[in-house]
Design an enzyme around this catalytic site. Structure first.
Site, PDB file in Angstrom:
ATOM      1  N   THR A  89     -17.499  27.185  -1.938  1.00  0.00           N
ATOM      2  CA  THR A  89     -18.636  26.562  -2.630  1.00  0.00           C
ATOM      3  C   THR A  89     -18.481  26.609  -4.130  1.00  0.00           C
ATOM      4  O   THR A  89     -18.935  25.726  -4.847  1.00  0.00           O
ATOM      5  CB  THR A  89     -19.938  27.263  -2.200  1.00  0.00           C
ATOM      6  N   TYR A 131     -23.880  19.608   0.151  1.00  0.00           N
ATOM      7  CA  TYR A 131     -22.674  19.626  -0.689  1.00  0.00           C
ATOM      8  C   TYR A 131     -21.444  19.771   0.188  1.00  0.00           C
ATOM      9  O   TYR A 131     -21.531  20.062   1.374  1.00  0.00           O
ATOM     10  CB  TYR A 131     -22.745  20.771  -1.699  1.00  0.00           C
ATOM     11  N   SER A 162     -14.127  28.070   3.331  1.00  0.00           N
ATOM     12  CA  SER A 162     -13.479  29.263   3.903  1.00  0.00           C
ATOM     13  C   SER A 162     -13.756  29.437   5.392  1.00  0.00           C
ATOM     14  O   SER A 162     -13.181  30.307   6.033  1.00  0.00           O
ATOM     15  CB  SER A 162     -13.874  30.519   3.139  1.00  0.00           C
ATOM     16  N   GLN A 163     -14.631  28.597   5.970  1.00  0.00           N
ATOM     17  CA  GLN A 163     -14.762  28.594   7.433  1.00  0.00           C
ATOM     18  C   GLN A 163     -13.452  28.128   8.066  1.00  0.00           C
ATOM     19  O   GLN A 163     -13.203  28.375   9.247  1.00  0.00           O
ATOM     20  CB  GLN A 163     -15.921  27.710   7.904  1.00  0.00           C
ATOM     21  N   THR A 167     -17.512  31.974   0.562  1.00  0.00           N
ATOM     22  CA  THR A 167     -18.152  33.262   0.903  1.00  0.00           C
ATOM     23  C   THR A 167     -18.192  33.503   2.411  1.00  0.00           C
ATOM     24  O   THR A 167     -18.346  34.629   2.853  1.00  0.00           O
ATOM     25  CB  THR A 167     -19.591  33.303   0.363  1.00  0.00           C
ATOM     26  N   ASP A 168     -18.049  32.433   3.213  1.00  0.00           N
ATOM     27  CA  ASP A 168     -18.190  32.603   4.670  1.00  0.00           C
ATOM     28  C   ASP A 168     -17.207  33.630   5.230  1.00  0.00           C
ATOM     29  O   ASP A 168     -17.568  34.413   6.093  1.00  0.00           O
ATOM     30  CB  ASP A 168     -17.991  31.265   5.397  1.00  0.00           C
ATOM     31  N   LYS A 194     -21.257  39.653   4.226  1.00  0.00           N
ATOM     32  CA  LYS A 194     -22.189  38.584   3.899  1.00  0.00           C
ATOM     33  C   LYS A 194     -23.401  38.751   4.807  1.00  0.00           C
ATOM     34  O   LYS A 194     -23.273  38.713   6.032  1.00  0.00           O
ATOM     35  CB  LYS A 194     -21.534  37.215   4.076  1.00  0.00           C
ATOM     36  N   GLU A 231     -20.934  55.735  25.327  1.00  0.00           N
ATOM     37  CA  GLU A 231     -21.324  55.283  26.688  1.00  0.00           C
ATOM     38  C   GLU A 231     -20.112  54.759  27.457  1.00  0.00           C
ATOM     39  O   GLU A 231     -20.171  54.592  28.668  1.00  0.00           O
ATOM     40  CB  GLU A 231     -22.379  54.177  26.588  1.00  0.00           C
TER      41      GLU A 231
END
Ligand code: DGL
Length: 350
Positions: free
Chosen positions: A34, A47, A80-81, A113-114, A186, A307
């Protein structure tokens, strides 16, 4: 003869003067995100990431030229995805050349940032230098009202030139805060203050162009990491399966059928499986696919032998790593060993 000596002294003094006044050499590697995004109108939230090139980002913040001798390069220009193993390997190798062979004093990476937290952690385990490596991004595109990218880039350069940031491992710099690669996460989909540092909080902050550190990481990283990607051109395949009530075993079965090298469970609670998924996981582990139990809970450790009897099934507990970071460590661990006890030790140290 006397004139030659005087000339030599003058040249030496000039060189010393120049070197004392020389600014740190900082390389900015752009990958998109971004921070390089462009919105249809400055008031619009619509965007596209990864539109603006590195020189435009640098030109938008001329103040960084007062902090350092700046140069930039564009590695990729993606949201960045779409970050992937190929870019990670190129990025880690390039940073090691810049810092260990080309005399740079630090590297700043502009990044979406993803998946910033995943890239930061991958670099934390593969950069072979104690010089500052700082990732910066933004939550608003480059042409938005009150775009946050320019200030984040300026602060990231301020951190990269700061002696206080040397030896801290890879850092993320967002919203005036410095976050360490292991704990950064994030936490909010749209807020500029989206990044947090987990239970230990932020590692430092940048204010008035100065970096101030509040704590130091207590895990192995960078020069103390035994992981090395120099000779790697691909990484082991590790998938993540999300847990929930009445969870289908199909996703984990799909990873098994595709011969993945490892599978991370984003389990419910303390890394627990739904019973049908558990059965598939036991079969996967017995067939040589390493299972790591992490948790979908945003905070708290995934504990060993709680567990789930990890010792009995040879599962690894992710301890303080969330699923996406447990995946990064498992990928690199599998480049060294398939021994579940050795891998568990890595999760205790890194
Ligand atoms: N497409 C997302 C990315 O590149 C946008 C999020 C951002 O960069 O803030 O990670």
């Amino acid at each position: 003869m006397k004139h030659i000596k005087l000339l030599a002294v003058a040249v030496m003094a000039l060189c010393i003067g120049v070197s004392l006044n020389a600014k740190p050499k900082i390389r900015i590697i752009a990958t998109g995100g971004t921070i390089a995004g462009v919105s249809t109108t400055s008031a619009s939230s619509a965007y596209t990431a990864g539109q603006v090139g590195i020189q435009t980002l640098i030109d938008a913040v001329p103040q960084i030229l007062q902090l350092a001798d700046i140069s930039g390069e564009q590695l990729v220009n993606i949201g960045s995805q779409d970050m992937n193993d190929e870019v990670w390997l190129k990025l880690a190798k390039r940073i090691n050349v810049l810092l260990n062979e080309e005399g740079y004093d630090g590297v700043v990476i502009t990044h979406g940032t993803d998946t910033m937290e995943e890239t930061a952690y991958f670099l934390n385990l593969t950069v072979k230098s104690d010089k500052p490596v700082v990732l910066a991004g933004s939550m608003r595109p480059s042409n938005a009202i009150s775009a946050d990218g320019p200030a984040n880039l300026y602060n990231a350069v301020a951190a990269a030139v700061s002696p206080a940031c040397k030896g801290m491992g890879v850092l993320c710099c967002m919203n005036n805060q410095l976050l360490d690669a292991k704990t950064v996460i994030k936490t909010h989909t749209i807020d500029c203050d989206t990044f947090e540092g987990g239970p230990s909080g932020i590692i430092g902050y940048v204010y008035n162009g100065e970096a101030h550190m509040l704590q130091t990481p207590n895990n192995r990283h960078t020069v103390n990491s035994e992981f090395d990607v120099a000779k790697l051109d691909k990484l082991p395949r590790v998938g993540i399966v999300y847990g929930y009530a009445n969870c289908s075993p199909l996703p984990m079965k799909a990873f098994v059928d595709a011969n993945f090298d490892g599978i991370v469970l984003a389990g419910v609670g303390d890394g627990n499986f739904y019973k049908d998924v558990f059965d598939v996981a036991v079969g996967a582990q017995n067939s040589g696919i390493q299972i790591v139990r992490s948790s979908r809970c945003p905070t708290g450790p995934t504990c060993l032998n709680s567990e789930v009897d990890d010792a009995k099934y040879h599962f690894v507990a992710a301890l303080d790593l969330n699923p996406q970071k447990a995946r990064v460590l498992l990928m690199l661990a599998l480049t060294k060993t398939h021994d579940w006890q050795e891998i568990q030790k890595y999760f205790m140290e890194y």
